[in-house]
Design an enzyme around this catalytic site. Sequence first.
Site, PDB file in Angstrom:
ATOM      1  N   HIS A   1      -9.541   1.218   4.786  1.00  0.00           N
ATOM      2  CA  HIS A   1      -8.100   1.250   5.760  1.00  0.00           C
ATOM      3  C   HIS A   1      -8.347   2.173   6.794  1.00  0.00           C
ATOM      4  CE1 HIS A   1      -3.997   2.535   6.244  1.00  0.00           C
ATOM      5  NE2 HIS A   1      -3.731   1.577   5.812  1.00  0.00           N
TER       6      HIS A   1
ATOM      7  N   GLU B   1      -5.283  -4.973  10.468  1.00  0.00           N
ATOM      8  CA  GLU B   1      -4.266  -4.017  10.711  1.00  0.00           C
ATOM      9  C   GLU B   1      -4.280  -3.288  11.766  1.00  0.00           C
ATOM     10  OE1 GLU B   1      -2.372  -2.834   6.581  1.00  0.00           O
ATOM     11  OE2 GLU B   1      -4.071  -1.541   6.996  1.00  0.00           O
TER      12      GLU B   1
ATOM     13  N   GLU C   1      -6.503   4.584   7.822  1.00  0.00           N
ATOM     14  CA  GLU C   1      -6.430   6.212   7.673  1.00  0.00           C
ATOM     15  C   GLU C   1      -7.675   6.692   6.917  1.00  0.00           C
ATOM     16  OE1 GLU C   1      -2.609   5.547   5.382  1.00  0.00           O
ATOM     17  OE2 GLU C   1      -1.783   4.844   7.429  1.00  0.00           O
TER      18      GLU C   1
ATOM     19  N   LYS D   1       0.251   4.208  -0.461  1.00  0.00           N
ATOM     20  CA  LYS D   1      -0.506   5.446   0.214  1.00  0.00           C
ATOM     21  C   LYS D   1      -0.148   6.745  -0.831  1.00  0.00           C
ATOM     22  CE  LYS D   1      -0.060   3.282   4.564  1.00  0.00           C
ATOM     23  NZ  LYS D   1       0.001   3.195   5.964  1.00  0.00           N
TER      24      LYS D   1
ATOM     25  N   GLY E   1       2.489   2.197  10.712  1.00  0.00           N
ATOM     26  CA  GLY E   1       3.532   3.315  10.454  1.00  0.00           C
ATOM     27  C   GLY E   1       4.192   3.675  11.865  1.00  0.00           C
TER      28      GLY E   1
ATOM     29  N   ASN F   1       0.996  -1.216   0.148  1.00  0.00           N
ATOM     30  CA  ASN F   1       0.119  -0.012   0.018  1.00  0.00           C
ATOM     31  C   ASN F   1       0.906   1.196  -0.054  1.00  0.00           C
ATOM     32  OD1 ASN F   1      -1.848   2.054   0.278  1.00  0.00           O
ATOM     33  ND2 ASN F   1      -2.281   1.256   2.631  1.00  0.00           N
TER      34      ASN F   1
ATOM     35  N   SER G   1       3.398  -1.947  10.218  1.00  0.00           N
ATOM     36  CA  SER G   1       4.849  -2.346  10.368  1.00  0.00           C
ATOM     37  C   SER G   1       5.552  -3.573   9.959  1.00  0.00           C
ATOM     38  CB  SER G   1       5.327  -1.775  11.884  1.00  0.00           C
ATOM     39  OG  SER G   1       4.818  -0.556  12.167  1.00  0.00           O
TER      40      SER G   1
HETATM   41  P1  PGA Z   1       3.035   0.110   7.645  1.00  0.00           P
HETATM   42  O1  PGA Z   1       1.438   0.452   6.915  1.00  0.00           O
HETATM   43  O2  PGA Z   1       3.607  -1.074   7.022  1.00  0.00           O
HETATM   44  O3  PGA Z   1       3.661   1.331   7.334  1.00  0.00           O
HETATM   45  O4  PGA Z   1       2.626   0.050   9.079  1.00  0.00           O
HETATM   46  C1  PGA Z   1       0.714  -0.690   6.559  1.00  0.00           C
HETATM   47  C2  PGA Z   1      -0.716  -0.215   6.114  1.00  0.00           C
HETATM   48  O5  PGA Z   1      -1.129   0.905   6.508  1.00  0.00           O
HETATM   49  O6  PGA Z   1      -1.355  -0.842   5.314  1.00  0.00           O
END
Ligand code: PGA
Length: 252
Positions: A97, A169, A99, A11, A175, A9, A215
Amino acid sequence: MRKKIVAGNWKMNNGVQETEKLINEVKDSISILDQKNVRVIVAPSFVSLTSALENAKNSKIEVAAQNMHQEKNGAYTGEISAEILRSIGIKTVILGHSERRQYFGENDKLIAKKIDAALANNLEIIFCFGELLDQRKLENHLLEVGSQLKNSLFHLKAEDFKNIILAYEPVWAIGTGETATPEQAQEMHAFVRNVLANKFGEKTANSISILYGGSVKPSNAEEIFSKEDVDGGLIGGASLIAEDFVAIIKAI
Ligand code: PGA
């Protein structure tokens, strides 16, 4: 056998040139791998999708969108519909997601509508869900995830799950550099499979790929992927570096 999946992803990162470069680097590195049961998906920004599709042609890499609007068409300035995604050849979309939930006010009900619109347009969905840190601390994580699944998926038919990939997630791990332990991931994935088995039957539940996201990096991927109910990963930060993303693909 359930498919193993590693999805990146991206983003709000990478313009068209960077997209081409990254896709080609990944493509070259994985062309020698023989991983028939593994799918590799990348999700660049809307603007880079066409170029990503072009560059991923004749390779193992599939291209997904990161979001879409729930309505068919109309006066929704700045939005992209399932139909528009289909028109450029997109077959998969990430929905729900954290976010999107956190910064754009998306809730379970809205995500359910997006899921319906995607399915109606024959789009495969990577449906994301997960608990907040406070919910984990209060040990309400199973309750919270159970409710997200119920609110966004329970109106579907068992056969719809042929087009659904799940991604657990935990919001506190996205992140942040902090990863769920393989045991925490396994506990949740087994719980999710059980919830789905009770509602849609064992056969459906056992055929759904459940990815872990939060992560994931080359140093922890193998351990997380080794868990029985973890069928792959949804990777954010580490999917932006070809070498790391390829190492994660190799880990599966
Ligand atoms: P990250 O993001 O691996 O940077 O923690 C995962 C995601 O948001 O799908």
